[in-house]
Design an enzyme around this catalytic site. Structure first.
Site, PDB file in Angstrom:
ATOM      1  CB  ALA A 182       3.943   3.142   4.912  1.00  0.00           C
ATOM      2  CB  SER A 183       3.255   7.560   6.821  1.00  0.00           C
ATOM      3  OG  SER A 183       2.127   7.722   5.979  1.00  0.00           O
ATOM      4  CB  VAL A 184       8.733   5.678   7.908  1.00  0.00           C
ATOM      5  CG1 VAL A 184      10.203   5.987   8.169  1.00  0.00           C
ATOM      6  CG2 VAL A 184       8.120   5.036   9.156  1.00  0.00           C
TER       7      VAL A 184
END
Length: 359
Positions: free
Chosen positions: A74-76
């Site tokens: 995801a946003s990592v």
């Protein structure tokens, strides 16, 4: 006598370390008993102190989760996109304060690459635009997203640099800028510039079809109306992963906890970029009113943690929650990858932090 005192001191330190690690062990067991599904990895100086998996790779096939399973980040993923921009900068392909309009045709003025990196651009949410107007029988990527931004041109939220507001749109533009200045595909280039040089063999930006062919890919899960965990792709909330399946920049990296540790440790070296450039990634952004926004280039920043300066980022996709926490002055790392959206994740972060002891 001195030898006895030294022995007692070493025994005390060893016992303290065991007691601290027991806190994490107990927290992990408790979370597992509550239904947490995921991998927890804790390291000090790059040495793994704790690494365990609990739960299911797939609830529907009753397949247990393993420590080396691959999760959606995801946003990592944004820290990798930011690194691609920093690599472009060091290769002389761009500068952080260049106007975005130098590279992309967008209906907004005064936005720099630095504004995109630090979420201070004021750009509207691309996903809302696409959700309203896009034909969801088709798969959209960055070119289509940029086209719809131009066609519908929703108003900017605030003047660039005025404030911080998390923006997936900004990271889509960053992915497109990398492609523009390099002349290469962002997915291919990420592998060539980051994943392969660091030996991150299980890390890639994968299509839905590619994910389905990876044996040890941990599916994201949500509870159905009967309270049973099922693949998150069954839910309407996951549909965007299909019709926005070709987007590049804000997400879509998939990886393992071990590969993230390789990435973490590489950031203490000059393998990818210089320490001077990397320091910009871990520096707050000064807003127009003189206050600081504590988001750097793909990292949330905490200047004063129990172990000095800390940088971190979390990710949240349907069924997934991920986080990497780096105490960069002490080289201590916490990585947690969860594939059933369980609320225990932050509790595990706290327990992992306590397991390091105090300075």
């Amino acid at each position: 006598m001195k030898l006895v005192k030294v022995f007692l001191l070493l025994f005390f330190i060893s016992s303290l370390g065991i007691a601290q690690q027991k806190l994490l062990e107990e927290a992990f067991i408790r979370a597992s008993n509550e239904g947490f599904s995921g991998v927890v990895l804790v390291a000090d100086q790059g040495k793994i102190l704790f690494e365990k998996a609990s739960g299911m790779r797939s609830y529907e096939s009753n397949t247990p989760l393993q420590k080396d399973d691959i999760f959606e980040m995801a946003s990592v993923s944004k820290q990798f996109t930011a690194m691609m921009i920093m690599l472009c900068k060091e290769k002389g392909l761009l500068d952080f304060d260049d106007p975005v309009s130098n590279y992309l045709k967008i209906p907004y003025k005064g936005i720099s690459i630095r504004h995109l990196l630090t979420h201070t651009s004021g750009l509207p949410d691309y996903q809302a635009i696409m959700d309203e107007h896009w034909d969801k029988s088709k798969i959209a990527g960055n070119p289509e997203i940029l086209e719809y931004l131009r066609i519908y041109a929703p108003p900017i939220l605030f003047k660039p640099g005025e404030r911080y507001e998390y923006s997936n749109t900004g990271y889509v533009l960053l992915g497109s800028i990398v492609e523009k200045v390099s002349g290469k595909d962002f997915v291919v280039l990420s592998k060539e510039w980051i994943f392969e040089p660091l030996g991150m063999k299980n890390t890639a930006i994968r299509s839905l079809d590619e994910k389905s062919k990876v044996r040890n890919f941990a599916a994201g899960h949500l509870k159905d109306e009967n309270g049973n965990y099922v693949n998150a792709n069954r839910f309407r909330a996951s549909d965007y992963t299909l019709w926005l399946g070709n987007r590049k920049g804000p997400g879509r990296v998939s990886s393992t906890a071990q590969d993230l540790l390789k990435w973490d440790q590489a950031l203490y070296t000059n393998k990818l970029i210089s320490s001077k450039t990397l320091e910009e990634a871990f520096s707050p952004y000064r807003l127009k009113d003189g206050t600081r926004s504590y988001y750097g280039f793909g990292w949330d920043i905490e200047p004063k943690s129990p172990f000095g300066k800390m940088v971190k980022h979390n990710g949240d996709n349907p069924g997934y929650q991920t986080i990497i926490v780096r105490f960069i002055e002490e080289n201590k790392t916490i990585i947690i990858l969860n594939n059933n959206a369980h609320p225990a994740m932050m509790r595990l972060v706290e327990a992992a932090t306590l397991s390091f002891g105090r300075k």
